[in-house]
Structure formats: structure tokens, C-alpha cells
Design an enzyme around this catalytic site. Structure first.
Site, PDB file in Angstrom:
ATOM      1  N   GLY A  33     -25.635  53.556 -34.015  1.00  0.00           N
ATOM      2  CA  GLY A  33     -24.340  54.046 -33.559  1.00  0.00           C
ATOM      3  C   GLY A  33     -24.131  53.810 -32.074  1.00  0.00           C
ATOM      4  N   GLY A  34     -22.865  53.753 -31.666  1.00  0.00           N
ATOM      5  CA  GLY A  34     -22.545  53.645 -30.251  1.00  0.00           C
ATOM      6  C   GLY A  34     -22.483  52.232 -29.715  1.00  0.00           C
ATOM      7  CB  CYS A  35     -23.592  49.026 -30.849  1.00  0.00           C
ATOM      8  SG  CYS A  35     -25.253  49.564 -30.432  1.00  0.00           S
ATOM      9  CD  GLU A  36     -16.811  46.346 -27.437  1.00  0.00           C
ATOM     10  OE1 GLU A  36     -16.463  45.170 -27.327  1.00  0.00           O
ATOM     11  OE2 GLU A  36     -16.791  47.170 -26.500  1.00  0.00           O
ATOM     12  CB  ALA A  37     -21.359  43.796 -31.677  1.00  0.00           C
TER      13      ALA A  37
END
Length: 120
Positions: A33-37
Site C-alpha cells: 500500500g501507499g505506492c502510486e504504481a
């Protein structure tokens, strides 16, 4: 310091070096979680002295960054991974001023998730 173009080429090359990610583990349970990609993380901690780490992402640049991280940490102990300093890693790789805030934040999330999952 390398130009962005040189860094981009280097990261694309590194992305090609990532070992095959287990297809059955490309699911929500392995998503970071928390990643753009999208980033997936699979761990084998059955040997606490030599943890096996596998990453994957839909983004070539992120895959390259993950490849660098995996090269550094794959086969390390649980203790080494749990004390890993992502800032020192960024500096050593020349990435500390080269990444966009969203990529930096995403990689911090990857490192944080890796640490949490490896000690769980």
C-alpha cells in the site's frame, strides 16, 4: 551525479534483472500500500539468516528501483533487513536527489512494508 537520462537507462536495465515473480502471488495480499504504481512483495522467511525477497511492479522505473533494493537485501538476515536504512541506500545509489516525491514516498512504503512483513 548522473543525468536523469543516464539514471533512467540504468533503472530500465536493472528492471530486466529482477527474478521472475511468483504469478500466484500477484494479489491483494502481496500488494504494498501507499505506492502510486502497483508493487507486489513476496517473502520467504523460513531461513531467518537468508530471507528470499521478490518484487514486481507494473512500472519499469519502479521495477528498476525495486531491483536495486532486491540486489541489496535478498539473502540478508531478518535482523539486517529490519535495521535497513533506506536513506543511506538512496545516497549510496545516487538516488537521494533524483527521485520524484511520489517515487520516494512509494519506496519508503516498500521499505517500511518489507521491514514489517519480515519480522511478522
Amino acid at each position: 551525479m548522473a543525468s536523469w537520462e543516464q539514471l533512467f537507462r540504468h533503472l530500465v536495465q536493472q528492471a530486466k534483472s529482477l527474478p521472475e515473480y511468483p504469478a500466484e502471488c500477484r494479489d491483494d495480499d502481496h500488494l504494498v500500500g501507499g505506492c502510486e504504481a502497483k508493487v507486489w512483495l513476496w517473502l520467504d522467511t523460513s531461513d531467518v539468516e537468508a530471507v528470499v525477497i521478490r518484487f514486481d511492479s507494473e512500472s519499469r522505473i519502479v521495477r528498476g528501483l525495486l531491483a536495486l533494493l532486491q540486489q541489496r537485501l535478498d539473502g540478508c538476515s531478518v535482523a539486517e533487513i529490519s535495521t535497513f536504512d533506506i536513506d543511506a541506500f538512496y545516497r549510496a545509489e545516487g538516488l537521494d536527489n533524483a527521485l520524484s516525491p511520489s517515487r520516494s514516498n512509494g519506496l519508503y512504503q516498500v521499505a517500511k512494508t518489507l521491514k514489517l512483513r519480515v519480522v511478522a
